[in-house]
Write a protein that holds these residues in place. Structure first.
Motif, PDB file in Angstrom:
ATOM      1  N   ASP A 133       0.623  -1.236  -0.159  1.00 33.68           N
ATOM      2  CA  ASP A 133       0.153  -0.044   0.204  1.00 33.68           C
ATOM      3  C   ASP A 133       0.872   1.294   0.101  1.00 33.68           C
ATOM      4  OD1 ASP A 133       0.657  -1.557   2.413  1.00 33.68           O
ATOM      5  OD2 ASP A 133      -0.595   0.004   3.467  1.00 33.68           O
ATOM      6  N   GLY A 134       1.968   1.158   0.387  1.00 39.37           N
ATOM      7  CA  GLY A 134       3.035   2.338   0.356  1.00 39.37           C
ATOM      8  C   GLY A 134       3.558   2.367  -0.975  1.00 39.37           C
ATOM      9  N   ASN A 145      -1.671  -3.466   4.117  1.00 34.41           N
ATOM     10  CA  ASN A 145      -1.703  -3.566   5.616  1.00 34.41           C
ATOM     11  C   ASN A 145      -1.943  -2.153   6.363  1.00 34.41           C
ATOM     12  OD1 ASN A 145       0.835  -2.562   5.058  1.00 34.41           O
ATOM     13  ND2 ASN A 145       1.893  -4.195   5.708  1.00 34.41           N
ATOM     14  N   VAL A 150      -0.092   0.092   6.603  1.00 33.13           N
ATOM     15  CA  VAL A 150       1.113   0.674   7.074  1.00 33.13           C
ATOM     16  C   VAL A 150       2.503   0.593   6.403  1.00 33.13           C
ATOM     17  CG1 VAL A 150       0.599   0.716   9.534  1.00 33.13           C
ATOM     18  CG2 VAL A 150       1.585  -1.226   8.500  1.00 33.13           C
ATOM     19  N   TYR A 151       3.411   1.272   6.528  1.00 31.29           N
ATOM     20  CA  TYR A 151       4.830   0.819   5.619  1.00 31.29           C
ATOM     21  C   TYR A 151       5.458  -0.144   6.717  1.00 31.29           C
ATOM     22  CZ  TYR A 151       4.298   5.740   3.704  1.00 31.29           C
ATOM     23  OH  TYR A 151       3.846   6.541   2.938  1.00 31.29           O
ATOM     24  N   GLY A 152       5.028  -1.473   6.619  1.00 31.44           N
ATOM     25  CA  GLY A 152       5.742  -2.385   7.743  1.00 31.44           C
ATOM     26  C   GLY A 152       7.270  -2.457   7.684  1.00 31.44           C
TER      27      GLY A 152
HETATM   28 MG    MG Z   1       2.038  -1.720   3.886  1.00 37.29          MG
END
Ligand code: MG
Ligand code: TPP
Ligand code: SF4
Length: 348
Positions: free
Chosen positions: A112-113, A140, A142-144
Motif C-alpha cells: 500500500d505504501g 496492511n 502501514v509501511y511495515g
Molecule cells: Mg504496507
C-alpha cells in the motif's frame, strides 16, 4: 536481501498437476517475514492458484517494488522470471518487460505504501493503459518494512500501535482502479484463502489490467484495537459480494438465480455465487456505487467487484505483433529501403 533456501527433497508420492509439477515446485525460499504476517498467506494463495491452473512456472514473470510485501516474490514460484525493482516503480518495469515479451504472464506484487505513496502515478498509468498483468497490493495500512508509519490507505480516525490518530483521508485503491479503467477489480483478505485463490485465478485468466487489493494484516505494527486493518476488524466488517467458482464452458447452466456465469474472452467461464443479490460485477458504475455505499457504512466489500470480459489492452492500442519482440526475425525488423522511404514520405 536475507533468505533461507528450502530443502529440495520432495516426497515421491506428491500429487502432480497436468504439466507435471508438484505444489512444492511452485514454492520459493523460506519466508523471513514476521510469523503470522498476512503477506505469507498471499504467497501461499499464489502458489495454490498457479499449481491448480497448471501454469508452467517459467511462463510467469513476477515483479515487485520495495517493502515487506515486495519481498514476497522470493517466497513463491522460484522457477519463474523475477525482478525486485525500486520503491514504487514495479508498474513501469513490468510494462517494459511486457511490451518486449507479451508471451509471459506478468504478476506485479506491491504494498500500500509502494503503490499509494511513491508509486501512485505508476499504479494509475498501468491501470489506465490496460497493461495486461495481475497487480496485487498487499494492503496492511502501514509501511511495515520501515516500522509501521501510517500509509495512505489507512482509514481516517484509525489509530497506530502507539496511539496516534490518523487524520488524513484514505486512498482507496479499489475505487481508483475502477475509475482508472482496470478491467478486473477484486478485493480479498489474506485470512480467507478460499475466497482469495479463485480471485487470483480469475485475474491470471483475465488477459487485461487485473487489480486485486488484498487486505493483509501486519502483525508487528497494525493488528491492535483501533486499527481497521487488523485480523479482528476485517473479519467483523468483511462484506463479501460473491464467491468465484472457476470452471470451463462445458459446465451446464445451474438455473440458480444466485449463480451468475460470466464468459471470459479466452473461452473460460467465471461462475459467481452472489452473496449480495443486487451486485452485478459487469456493471462498472454500479460496482463503484456498491463500493462507496458499503465503505461509507464501515464495511469492507470483498470478492469480484468488477470484470469486463473483453478487456482493452496496451498491446492492442499499440498494435503490437502477436509474438515476443525479441523473436522478430531480420525481415520483420528491417523491411528494406523501399518501406523506409514510404514511411519517411508519410511523415513529411
Ligand atoms: Mg504496507
Ligand atoms: C525511494 C525510497 N524511499 C523510501 C524508502 C523506504 N521505504 C522502504 S519500504 C517503504 C514502505 C513500504 O510500505 P508498503 O509498500 O506498504 O510495504 P509493507 O512493508 O507494508 O508490506 C519505505 C517508505 C525506499 N526504500 N526507497
Ligand atoms: S513488519 Fe508487518 S508487514 Fe513486515 S513482515 Fe512483519 S508483520 Fe509483515
Amino acid at each position: 536481501m536475507t533468505y533461507i533456501a528450502k530443502p529440495t527433497l520432495h516426497h515421491p508420492t506428491l500429487t502432480k498437476n497436468k504439466v507435471g509439477y508438484t505444489r512444492r515446485d511452485y514454492e520459493g525460499r523460506i519466508s523471513t517475514l514476521c510469523a503470522g504476517c498476512g503477506h505469507d498467506s498471499i504467497s501461499a494463495a499464489i502458489v495454490q492458484a498457479c499449481w491448480q491452473m497448471d501454469i508452467e512456472p517459467h511462463r510467469v514473470a513476477k515483479m515487485s517494488g520495495i517493502g515487506c510485501s515486495s519481498k514476497t516474490p522470493d517466497y513463491f514460484l522460484s522457477a519463474s522470471h523475477g525482478l525486485n525493482s525500486v520503491h514504487g516503480r514495479m508498474p513501469s518495469v513490468l510494462t517494459g518487460a511486457s511490451l518486449a515479451n507479451r508471451e509471459l504472464l506478468y504478476l506485479g506484487v506491491s504494498g500500500d505504501g509502494d503503490s499509494a505513496s511513491i508509486g501512485l502515478g505508476q499504479f494509475a498509468h498501468a491501470m489506465r493503459r490496460g497493461v495486461p498483468m495481475v497487480y496485487i497490493v498487499e494492503n496492511n495500512g502501514v509501511y511495515g518494512l520501515t516500522k509501521g508509519q501510517f500509509s495512505p490507505t489507512a482509514d481516517a480516525g484509525s489509530r497506530s500501535k502507539k496511539g496516534a490518530t490518523n487524520t488524513d483521508v484514505a486512498i482507496d485503491l479499489v475505487s481508483l482502479a475502477l475509475q482508472l479503467g482496470a478491467s478486473y477489480v477484486a478485493r480479498g483478505f489474506s485470512g480467507d484463502k478460499a475466497q482469495l485463490v479463485p480471485l487470483i485465478q480469475g485475474a491470471l485468466q483475465h488477459g487485461g489490467a487485473a487489480f486485486i487489493d488484498v487486505v493483509s494484516p501486519c502483525v508487528a505494527f497494525n493488528n491492535h484495537a483501533g486499527s481497521t486493518r487488523s485480523y479482528d476488524h476485517v473479519r467483523e466488517h468483511n462484506a463479501a459480494l460473491n464467491r468465484i467458482d472457476f470452471i470451463d464452458l462445458a459446465e451446464a447452466p445451474t438455473g440458480d438465480a444466485a449463480v451468475m456465469d460470466v464468459p471470459q474472452a479466452d473461452g473460460s467461464l467465471l461462475r459467481l455465487r452472489k452473496l449480495q443479490a443486487d451486485h452485478d460485477p459487469r456493471d462498472r458504475l454500479s460496482a463503484m456505487t456498491t463500493v462507496q455505499r458499503l465503505q461509507a457504512q464501515g464495511e469492507l466489500p470483498t470478492g469480484l467487484i468488477y470484470v469486463n470480459p473483453e478487456p482493452r489492452t496496451l498491446h492492442q492500442q499499440m498494435k503490437l505483433p502477436a509474438g515476443a519482440l525479441n523473436r522478430l526475425d531480420e525481415a520483420a525488423l528491417c523491411p528494406g529501403a523501399e518501406a523506409l522511404a514510404r514511411l519517411n514520405d508519410g511523415l513529411r
